[in-house]
Design an enzyme around this catalytic site. Structure first.
Site, PDB file in Angstrom:
ATOM      1  N   GLU A   1      -6.637 -24.692 -22.349  1.00 39.84           N
ATOM      2  CA  GLU A   1      -7.688 -24.903 -21.352  1.00 39.84           C
ATOM      3  C   GLU A   1      -7.575 -26.352 -20.903  1.00 39.84           C
ATOM      4  OE1 GLU A   1     -10.793 -26.833 -21.826  1.00 39.84           O
ATOM      5  OE2 GLU A   1      -9.869 -27.743 -23.582  1.00 39.84           O
TER       6      GLU A   1
ATOM      7  N   SER B   1     -11.054 -30.753 -26.451  1.00 41.01           N
ATOM      8  CA  SER B   1     -10.709 -31.732 -25.427  1.00 41.01           C
ATOM      9  C   SER B   1      -9.740 -32.762 -26.016  1.00 41.01           C
ATOM     10  CB  SER B   1     -11.988 -32.374 -24.860  1.00 41.01           C
ATOM     11  OG  SER B   1     -11.731 -33.062 -23.662  1.00 41.01           O
TER      12      SER B   1
ATOM     13  N   HIS C   1     -13.968 -26.210 -21.719  1.00 42.15           N
ATOM     14  CA  HIS C   1     -14.984 -27.030 -21.054  1.00 42.15           C
ATOM     15  C   HIS C   1     -15.965 -26.223 -20.205  1.00 42.15           C
ATOM     16  CE1 HIS C   1     -11.961 -30.095 -22.074  1.00 42.15           C
ATOM     17  NE2 HIS C   1     -12.912 -30.997 -21.912  1.00 42.15           N
TER      18      HIS C   1
END
Length: 320
Positions: free
Chosen positions: A221, A124, A286
């Site tokens: 992602e 992230s 995620h």
């Protein structure tokens, strides 16, 4: 600030694998960390036979900006201290959120390079640090689950894949959940890099960001980006030249980005024009199950045209 050539074509220096008794540090480079989740995650590390230590400011809060886990200087100091401590063999991020961009330039990269490679795990917002470790230090890292996040705490396959990567990396060379499918067929080889695509796009416009991707296999992602925003993020990467020469793309999860039937056409439109293999829904990021992806090591991406199994195969174990 000394930068390496901002391209992923050369494999990076790998850290040593962990063993029972390895001392590991937990840091919070980005958002605030819930104390209960931190305690639960640290207990799991202990159950693995590791010796975890929590950095001083992991549970801190910024005095005015409650989206940050303490002041930028304190978060940077925790990471630098952990990395430069010769007794620490690995650095685990507690969570992502936001804040790595604010502290990455405060790190002493000369001291980090001198300390040598260590295991570094996160994803992230931690994408910013993965890029910095690659470009400023030349170190391979692990795009993997963080110890105070729900996926790590609740999903056994996620935890087991990370544990195997840390202790027995030769057992997890072939990556890909059953959800993986071909978006654009083909086979590609290159050195893995990537992470959260919105962070990659933001980083590409900064001093020292990647100017091309020759020789690279990109893993991307994201979360919480609507289809039109994802279109813009990919378009910025394309326009900046940061994807020039990329050999292939492995796509992970798009949690909270809208119905996947609206995400898929965006990926096909923006990435399909590159004329390279693209695999979708490989199983990292995620999503409810998140594979650990080693960054900075050579790999092969297989996207069969006949509906066969799509895989990402690491040629060199993530850790020595």
């Amino acid at each position: 600030m000394t930068l390496r050539d901002p391209a992923p074509a050369t494999a990076l220096a790998r850290p040593a694998r962990l063993r029972p008794g390895s001392r590991v540090a937990v840091v919070a480079p980005s958002g605030p960390v819930p104390a209960d989740r931190l305690e639960e995650g640290v207990a799991i590390l202990r159950d693995w036979g590791l010796d975890p230590v929590v950095a001083p400011h992991v549970l801190s809060a910024h005095p005015e900006l409650d989206h940050l886990a303490g002041a930028d200087e304190d978060r940077a100091a925790d990471l630098r201290a952990a990395w430069c401590d010769p007794s620490v063999e690995a650095v685990f991020c507690a969570r992502g959120g936001y804040g790595a961009h604010r502290m990455v330039d405060l790190l002493d990269w000369a001291a980090i390079r001198a300390a040598g490679p260590k295991v570094f795990v996160g994803y992230s917002d931690i994408t910013v640090l993965h890029e910095a470790f690659a470009l400023r230090a030349g170190f391979a890292t692990l795009h993997g689950p963080m110890v105070a996040t729900e996926t790590f705490l609740k999903d056994e396959p996620t935890r087991e894949h990370l544990r195997a990567t840390l202790f027995e990396p030769e057992t997890v060379l072939t990556l890909g959940l059953d959800t993986a499918r071909t978006l654009v067929p083909g086979r590609a080889e290159g050195v893995l890099y990537g992470g959260c695509v919105s962070l990659l796009a933001a980083d590409a416009s900064t001093p020292g960001g990647r100017t091309h991707a020759r020789g690279g296999l990109l893993a991307i992602e994201d979360t919480g980006e609507e289809p039109y925003r994802l279109d813009g993020i990919l378009t910025r990467l394309l326009r900046s030249g940061a994807l020039t020469g990329v050999a292939g793309v492995a796509c992970g999860s798009w949690q909270l980005c809208g119905p996947y039937e609206k995400i898929r056409p965006v990926l096909a439109d923006r990435l399909g024009a590159l004329g390279i293999p693209v695999v979708e829904e490989l199983g990292f990021g995620h999503g409810p199950t998140s594979l650990t992806i080693p960054l900075g090591v050579p790999a092969v991406l297989d996207a069969p045209a006949d509906g066969g199994r799509c895989t990402l195969t690491v040629r060199t174990p993530a850790l020595r």
